[in-house]
Write an enzyme that holds these catalytic residues in place. Structure first.
Site, PDB file in Angstrom:
ATOM      1  N   GLU A 209      35.575  42.050  46.166  1.00  0.00           N
ATOM      2  CA  GLU A 209      36.600  40.999  46.148  1.00  0.00           C
ATOM      3  C   GLU A 209      37.309  41.126  44.804  1.00  0.00           C
ATOM      4  OE1 GLU A 209      37.463  38.698  48.415  1.00  0.00           O
ATOM      5  OE2 GLU A 209      35.984  39.231  49.921  1.00  0.00           O
ATOM      6  N   CYS A 243      42.376  34.275  41.349  1.00  0.00           N
ATOM      7  CA  CYS A 243      42.653  35.632  41.851  1.00  0.00           C
ATOM      8  C   CYS A 243      43.845  35.650  42.796  1.00  0.00           C
ATOM      9  CB  CYS A 243      41.422  36.183  42.550  1.00  0.00           C
ATOM     10  SG  CYS A 243      40.809  35.115  43.857  1.00  0.00           S
TER      11      CYS A 243
HETATM   12  P1  NAD Z   1      35.237  41.181  35.575  1.00  0.00           P
HETATM   13  O1  NAD Z   1      35.454  42.317  36.505  1.00  0.00           O
HETATM   14  O2  NAD Z   1      35.484  41.413  34.128  1.00  0.00           O
HETATM   15  O3  NAD Z   1      33.718  40.666  35.673  1.00  0.00           O
HETATM   16  C1  NAD Z   1      33.116  40.352  36.898  1.00  0.00           C
HETATM   17  C2  NAD Z   1      31.607  40.569  36.765  1.00  0.00           C
HETATM   18  O4  NAD Z   1      31.367  41.926  36.456  1.00  0.00           O
HETATM   19  C3  NAD Z   1      30.947  39.734  35.670  1.00  0.00           C
HETATM   20  O5  NAD Z   1      29.737  39.199  36.170  1.00  0.00           O
HETATM   21  C4  NAD Z   1      30.689  40.747  34.574  1.00  0.00           C
HETATM   22  O6  NAD Z   1      29.521  40.478  33.814  1.00  0.00           O
HETATM   23  C5  NAD Z   1      30.534  42.051  35.317  1.00  0.00           C
HETATM   24  N1  NAD Z   1      30.979  43.207  34.524  1.00  0.00           N
HETATM   25  C6  NAD Z   1      31.965  43.221  33.581  1.00  0.00           C
HETATM   26  N2  NAD Z   1      32.105  44.460  33.070  1.00  0.00           N
HETATM   27  C7  NAD Z   1      31.180  45.239  33.685  1.00  0.00           C
HETATM   28  C8  NAD Z   1      30.838  46.619  33.580  1.00  0.00           C
HETATM   29  N3  NAD Z   1      31.452  47.439  32.741  1.00  0.00           N
HETATM   30  N4  NAD Z   1      29.852  47.087  34.386  1.00  0.00           N
HETATM   31  C9  NAD Z   1      29.213  46.278  35.247  1.00  0.00           C
HETATM   32  N5  NAD Z   1      29.505  44.955  35.382  1.00  0.00           N
HETATM   33  C10 NAD Z   1      30.469  44.441  34.620  1.00  0.00           C
HETATM   34  O7  NAD Z   1      36.112  39.976  36.155  1.00  0.00           O
HETATM   35  P2  NAD Z   1      36.313  38.510  35.581  1.00  0.00           P
HETATM   36  O8  NAD Z   1      37.100  38.595  34.319  1.00  0.00           O
HETATM   37  O9  NAD Z   1      35.025  37.783  35.549  1.00  0.00           O
HETATM   38  O10 NAD Z   1      37.198  37.862  36.731  1.00  0.00           O
HETATM   39  C11 NAD Z   1      38.556  38.042  36.798  1.00  0.00           C
HETATM   40  C12 NAD Z   1      38.952  39.077  37.833  1.00  0.00           C
HETATM   41  O11 NAD Z   1      38.296  38.833  39.046  1.00  0.00           O
HETATM   42  C13 NAD Z   1      40.445  39.045  38.155  1.00  0.00           C
HETATM   43  O12 NAD Z   1      40.920  40.358  38.307  1.00  0.00           O
HETATM   44  C14 NAD Z   1      40.501  38.307  39.485  1.00  0.00           C
HETATM   45  O13 NAD Z   1      41.633  38.586  40.257  1.00  0.00           O
HETATM   46  C15 NAD Z   1      39.251  38.778  40.122  1.00  0.00           C
HETATM   47  N6  NAD Z   1      38.781  37.803  41.104  1.00  0.00           N
HETATM   48  C16 NAD Z   1      38.823  38.120  42.413  1.00  0.00           C
HETATM   49  C17 NAD Z   1      38.443  37.181  43.360  1.00  0.00           C
HETATM   50  C18 NAD Z   1      38.466  37.467  44.821  1.00  0.00           C
HETATM   51  O14 NAD Z   1      37.905  36.683  45.567  1.00  0.00           O
HETATM   52  N7  NAD Z   1      39.088  38.536  45.277  1.00  0.00           N
HETATM   53  C19 NAD Z   1      37.995  35.929  42.937  1.00  0.00           C
HETATM   54  C20 NAD Z   1      37.961  35.654  41.587  1.00  0.00           C
HETATM   55  C21 NAD Z   1      38.341  36.593  40.668  1.00  0.00           C
END
Ligand code: NAD
Length: 457
Positions: A209, A243
């Site tokens: 997602e 998002c």
């Molecule tokens: P992110 O990708 O930075 O982090 C998401 C998760 O991944 C966190 O739990 C984090 O600890 C982990 N993570 C971060 N870096 C990592 C790495 N290098 N390796 C493994 N895991 C890692 O996202 P965010 O900043 O928490 O959220 C914002 C993003 O999420 C935006 O792009 C938004 O559009 C998207 N989002 C999508 C939806 C959806 O339903 N499609 C919903 C909410 C947010």
């Protein structure tokens, strides 16, 4: 916490078959329901401590959504789990055919920070309802919500059934290095790519997602006042950190002035003269994201807003006027209360702008021309969307919620969450009272009969 050991003990527990028992799942979910209701005020407080999310938004976009999903799961778990009979094919006559739903096994759920409670618990409910054991990793950027998520799960579940592992990137990476039966990830596109690579190592199925640059189109026939009102809500709820928030606006140039005037009025009505003092206006989650957003404002002209304050992580509701498509604000997903406005003259202009970006998670169209709305839906690929409003398609559990292309793989909500976490096993049961000889060798003289049977199906 020893992660490999935790995963192994969850796998061992899954192997005992206990979670295959629907009443076991139901009892656990009922305990969860009780605990979520009991801790609702603490959850709301944690969300406010994390990024000043108001009580109203916390209830509307987090706690009430999870409780509604949970209620629906409890009501439907039996019917969703039942094997589904499908028509048998004549080729197999006599036979019956059924789809059995079985849990994948031990699943990993990684959640983001922006709706840190809802986006952790909504997939978790489906995973448990479908009979899996699960490890949930909340985002480290919302530590108060992460902590309460762990407390709730620890109070409700046997740790071999469901566990929360808190932590940042190294913890997430260690989790991803394990062998899972399913990975459900919500977050950004670049990290989604890392997750997909880790999953590929063991051919683990995934739901991704993700995000993207979701456009909003306002044509010259739209109800401009209402469009402005609905866009102020959809863009600035959660401080623009949604998002499926409309990322940028494409507006017919003949209605731009009128739209901006209504938009200004609506921002004033919703958040007052100074949104920084409004209890309903959230903050940017951390200074890293704040700095990233402020960079987008450099060298731009504003139609409203533009004010920022780093110590408070405050960015005013802002419209950037006609940025170039190469500007910082038009490069990637904004994920903040900044709304670039680009006016267009004809449909070709819309097509040119949309073609610059990958398939978005959402698309919004404001128009009173049904034909135009239908054309936009047909011409462009996007995860999901709304005509004459923003983000509300999320709230209908009968609609699949998910992306396409770079905005994600798979979808969930309602029954689809249950299905996401279930492997669909197709099984044919043959009758023994008749054995049509057509398929057996020698084949000589049987081809015509085979073709007829294949045609009927
Ligand atoms: P992110 O990708 O930075 O982090 C998401 C998760 O991944 C966190 O739990 C984090 O600890 C982990 N993570 C971060 N870096 C990592 C790495 N290098 N390796 C493994 N895991 C890692 O996202 P965010 O900043 O928490 O959220 C914002 C993003 O999420 C935006 O792009 C938004 O559009 C998207 N989002 C999508 C939806 C959806 O339903 N499609 C919903 C909410 C947010």
């Amino acid at each position: 916490m020893n992660i490999p050991q935790l995963v192994q003990s969850q796998k061992d527990f899954f192997a005992t078959q206990q979670t295959k028992d629907i009443s076991y799942r139901k009892t656990a979910l009922k305990r969860l329901q009780k605990e979520l209701i009991r801790r609702e005020n603490d959850i709301i407080k944690a969300l406010n401590d994390d990024f000043k999310k108001s009580e109203y938004e916390a209830v509307m976009t987090e706690t009430s959504i999870v409780l509604a999903e949970l209620k629906m799961v409890l009501k439907n778990i039996h019917s969703w789990s039942k094997p589904k009979r499908v028509l048998p094919s004549l080729l197999n006559f006599p036979s019956s055919a059924k789809i059995y739903k079985e849990p994948y096994g031990t699943v990993l759920i990684i959640a983001p920070w922006n709706y840190p409670y809802q986006l952790a618990f909504a997939p978790l409910l489906g995973a448990i309802a479908a009979g899996n054991t699960a490890v949930l990793k909340p985002s480290e950027l919302t530590p108060n919500t992460s902590k309460i998520t762990r407390e709730i799960v620890e109070a409700v579940f046997d740790k071999n059934h469901v566990s929360v592992v808190e932590g940042g990137v190294p913890v997430s990476q260690e989790l991803l290095a394990q062998r899972w039966d399913y990975i459900f990830f919500t977050g950004s596109v670049p990290i989604g790519r890392i997750v997909a690579k880790a999953a590929a190592e063991h051919i683990t199925p995934v739901t991704l997602e993700l995000g993207g640059k979701s456009p909003c189109i306002v044509d010259e026939t739209a109800n401009i006042k209402l469009a402005a009102k609905r866009l102020v809500w959809g863009k600035f709820i959660n401080g623009g950190q949604t998002c499926i928030a409309p990322d940028y606006l494409l507006i017919h140039k003949s209605v731009k002035e009128k739209f901006v005037s209504h938009f200004k009025d609506e921002v004033f009505r919703a958040y007052g003269e100074n949104p920084q003092t409004s209890e309903d206006y959230p903050r940017i989650v951390n200074t890293r994201n704040f700095d990233r957003l402020v960079l987008m404002l450099e060298n731009e002209q504003f139609l409203i807003g533009g004010q920022t304050e780093r110590e408070d992580r405050y960015i005013a509701p802002t419209i950037v006027d006609e940025p170039s498509l190469d500007s910082e604000v038009m490069k990637g997903e904004i994920f903040g209360p900044i709304f670039p406005l680009i006016s267009y003259e004809n449909e070709q202009d819309i097509a040119t702008t949309l073609a610059k970006y990958d398939k978005p998670l959402a698309l919004y169209v404001f128009t009173t021309r049904n034909k135009f709305a239908k054309k936009m839906i047909a011409d462009y690929s996007f995860g999901g969307g709304t005509i004459n409003d923003t983000t509300v398609h999320f709230a209908n559990h009968r609609l699949p919620f998910g992306g396409v292309g770079e905005s994600g793989i798979g979808g969930y909500h309602g029954k689809q969450t249950f299905d996401t976490f279930s492997h669909k096993k197709g099984v044919v049961t043959r009758g023994n009272w008749l054995d049509i000889p057509t398929r057996y060798a020698p084949y000589k003289g049987k081809l015509k009969q085979l073709k007829t049977l294949m045609k009927i199906g």
